[in-house]
Design an enzyme around this catalytic site. Structure first.
Site, short mmCIF file in Angstrom:
data_model
loop_
_atom_site.label_atom_id
_atom_site.label_comp_id
_atom_site.label_asym_id
_atom_site.label_seq_id
_atom_site.Cartn_x
_atom_site.Cartn_y
_atom_site.Cartn_z
N SER A 169 3.95 -4.09 -0.37
CA SER A 169 2.90 -4.05 0.67
C SER A 169 1.77 -3.23 0.62
O SER A 169 0.63 -3.56 0.63
CB SER A 169 3.88 -3.94 1.95
OG SER A 169 4.43 -2.63 1.99
N LYS A 188 9.43 -2.40 -9.09
CA LYS A 188 8.97 -2.31 -7.85
C LYS A 188 8.80 -0.82 -7.55
O LYS A 188 9.60 -0.13 -7.64
CB LYS A 188 9.85 -2.88 -6.93
CG LYS A 188 9.51 -2.69 -5.68
CD LYS A 188 10.42 -3.48 -4.46
CE LYS A 188 10.04 -3.06 -3.06
NZ LYS A 188 11.10 -3.43 -2.30
N TYR A 243 2.24 -10.69 -1.81
CA TYR A 243 1.85 -11.21 -0.71
C TYR A 243 0.77 -12.21 -0.54
O TYR A 243 0.71 -13.14 0.21
CB TYR A 243 1.51 -9.97 0.63
CG TYR A 243 2.76 -9.13 0.60
CD1 TYR A 243 3.85 -9.71 1.84
CD2 TYR A 243 3.26 -8.37 -0.01
CE1 TYR A 243 5.08 -9.17 1.77
CE2 TYR A 243 4.22 -7.47 0.08
CZ TYR A 243 5.41 -7.82 0.99
OH TYR A 243 6.39 -7.09 1.17
N ARG A 277 7.54 -1.93 6.05
CA ARG A 277 8.70 -1.43 7.04
C ARG A 277 8.19 -1.66 8.48
O ARG A 277 8.98 -1.83 9.18
CB ARG A 277 8.93 -0.03 6.88
CG ARG A 277 9.45 0.32 5.40
CD ARG A 277 9.53 1.81 5.29
NE ARG A 277 10.22 1.89 3.90
CZ ARG A 277 10.48 3.21 3.30
NH1 ARG A 277 10.11 4.40 3.69
NH2 ARG A 277 11.03 3.30 2.21
N CYS A 303 18.81 -2.69 5.69
CA CYS A 303 17.71 -1.90 6.36
C CYS A 303 17.05 -2.33 7.76
O CYS A 303 17.05 -1.61 8.49
CB CYS A 303 16.64 -1.33 5.55
SG CYS A 303 15.69 -2.30 4.62
N CYS A 327 19.81 -6.88 1.99
CA CYS A 327 19.67 -5.46 2.29
C CYS A 327 20.23 -5.25 3.86
O CYS A 327 20.18 -6.33 4.48
CB CYS A 327 18.34 -4.78 2.20
SG CYS A 327 18.40 -2.84 1.96
N ARG A 365 14.65 7.52 1.81
CA ARG A 365 15.63 6.66 0.96
C ARG A 365 15.50 7.33 -0.42
O ARG A 365 15.99 6.61 -1.37
CB ARG A 365 15.20 5.26 0.69
CG ARG A 365 15.09 4.42 1.95
CD ARG A 365 14.94 3.27 1.87
NE ARG A 365 14.14 2.35 2.60
CZ ARG A 365 14.51 2.16 4.00
NH1 ARG A 365 15.57 2.65 4.42
NH2 ARG A 365 13.72 1.19 4.52
N LYS A 413 13.70 0.18 -8.56
CA LYS A 413 12.86 0.39 -7.39
C LYS A 413 12.61 1.69 -7.36
O LYS A 413 13.85 2.49 -7.10
CB LYS A 413 13.68 -0.54 -6.24
CG LYS A 413 13.19 -0.17 -4.82
CD LYS A 413 13.75 -1.01 -4.06
CE LYS A 413 13.53 -0.59 -2.56
NZ LYS A 413 14.02 -1.63 -1.68
N CYS A 423 19.75 1.77 4.47
CA CYS A 423 19.91 0.36 3.45
C CYS A 423 21.33 0.11 3.57
O CYS A 423 21.80 -0.84 2.80
CB CYS A 423 19.43 0.56 2.16
SG CYS A 423 17.61 0.35 2.25
C1 PBG Z 1 14.18 -2.43 1.20
C2 PBG Z 1 13.05 -3.14 0.82
C3 PBG Z 1 11.85 -2.33 0.71
C4 PBG Z 1 10.84 -3.41 0.56
C5 PBG Z 1 11.66 -4.42 0.33
N1 PBG Z 1 12.91 -4.52 0.79
C6 PBG Z 1 11.51 -0.98 0.50
C7 PBG Z 1 11.78 0.08 1.55
O1 PBG Z 1 11.50 -0.04 2.62
O2 PBG Z 1 12.27 1.07 1.10
C8 PBG Z 1 9.30 -3.05 0.25
C9 PBG Z 1 8.51 -4.27 -0.04
C10 PBG Z 1 7.15 -3.79 0.23
O3 PBG Z 1 6.70 -2.69 0.48
O4 PBG Z 1 6.52 -4.94 0.23
N2 PBG Z 1 15.15 -3.19 1.51
#
Ligand code: PBG
Length: 308
Positions: free
Chosen positions: A253, A227, A292, A179, A94, A92, A196, A169, A102
């Site tokens: 997360s 997700k 995690y 983030r 981002c 990605c 997003r 997603k 992204c």
């Molecule tokens: C975006 C990305 C995200 C996560 C992993 N890759 C989401 C986002 O920021 O929109 C989220 C993973 C998480 O919250 O554990 N490339």
């Protein structure tokens, strides 16, 4: 459940001297080049074999992205640990963009441009695969990226590299701690750029998740994903019954941190609450869980026993 179902996310941060903790993400750190290797070594000793690597570059740009940092980390990891570990790498932009979106912005700067972004993601994926990644995992949600990545993997002589697509997603509030860890929050000022929502799936439109997962399967994805996990178990159950590919679910997360913060205040029994969530995720149809807490899973399953 044995522990083998899990994938452990890792954050490699360019230029970092010492590992840094991440608010809410107990047990996970922003790792330096050096500490990442030590962490992986320890994980392998504890029986964790599968990882999902996020590379966080030192500086942000709007174009001209440089993927040499993750490339170096991947080749160092694979040279050192070889086939002892299964290494998936997130694809990605981002963490790379100054605005935190992204992909590339349109010339007017008012939206993320799909086709230039897809080409760049395919370039990144081919660099990661050429460096030795076992799997690439596009998390951007652009249209057509799986087909473009499949072609780019063929071009670098890695048709064997797997594609784990974040096919379903959703546009979620549960990505907060990530983030911070990946330094990837959108920073734009107008509505289109502050979140997003124009490319991640609307939680109220699960039919879009089915369409994008079908599309990714047709374009050559090897593994599909839902997700976040817990709030989307209905989607996971339906999609995994409908599309006969291995399914992963990402306990994101905010989900992991939520239970950890409750446990910290003695409001729930943390390990058992995690096991209950994981059991539900498996029950709904996920073969693979990205969590995690992957590095704690085996120990907790052995200690507290568990279900599926
Ligand atoms: C975006 C990305 C995200 C996560 C992993 N890759 C989401 C986002 O920021 O929109 C989220 C993973 C998480 O919250 O554990 N490339």
């Amino acid at each position: 459940m044995s522990g083998d179902e899990f994938i452990q996310p890792l954050f490699a941060v360019q230029g970092l001297k010492n590992p840094e903790s991440i608010p809410g993400l107990t047990g996970v750190a922003r790792e330096s080049e050096h500490s990442l290797l030590t962490q992986i070594e320890q994980d392998l000793e504890n029986g964790v074999r599968s990882f999902l690597l996020f590379g966080v570059p030192e500086s942000k740009r709007e174009s001209g992205f440089d993927f040499t940092f993750p490339e170096r980390m991947i080749s160092t990891i694979k040279k050192r640990f070889g086939s002892d570990l299964f290494l998936a790498v997130d694809v990605c932009l981002c963490s790379y963009t100054s605005h935190g979106q992204c992909g590339f912005l349109s010339p007017e700067g008012d939206h993320v441009d799909n086709s230039t972004t897809v080409a760049e993601l395919a370039r990144a994926a081919s660099i990661y695969a050429a460096a030795g990644a076992d799997c690439v995992a596009p998390s951007d949600m652009m249209d057509g990226r799986v087909a473009a990545i499949r072609r780019s993997l063929d071009q670098v002589g890695r048709p064997d590299a797997l594609i784990l697509s974040y096919s379903a997603k959703f546009h979620s509030k549960f990505y907060g701690p990530f983030r911070v860890a990946a330094d990837s929050a959108p920073k734009g000022t107008n509505r289109v750029l502050t979140d997003r929502s124009t490319y991640q799936i609307d939680p109220a439109r699960p039919s879009d998740a089915l369409l994008s997962s079908r599309r990714d399967a047709d374009e050559g994805a090897d593994i599909l994903m839902v997700k976040p996990a817990l709030a989307y178990l209905d989607v996971l159950a339906k999609l995994s019954a409908e599309i006969p590919l291995p399914w992963a679910a990402y306990e994101v997360s905010g989900e992991w941190a939520g239970i950890e913060l409750l446990a910290e205040r003695n409001l729930v029994d943390g390990p058992r609450a995690h096991l209950e969530s994981w059991t539900a995720i498996r029950r709904a149809g996920a073969e693979i869980i990205i969590s995690y807490g992957a590095r704690r899973a085996r120990e907790w399953i052995q200690k507290y026993g568990n279900a599926k």
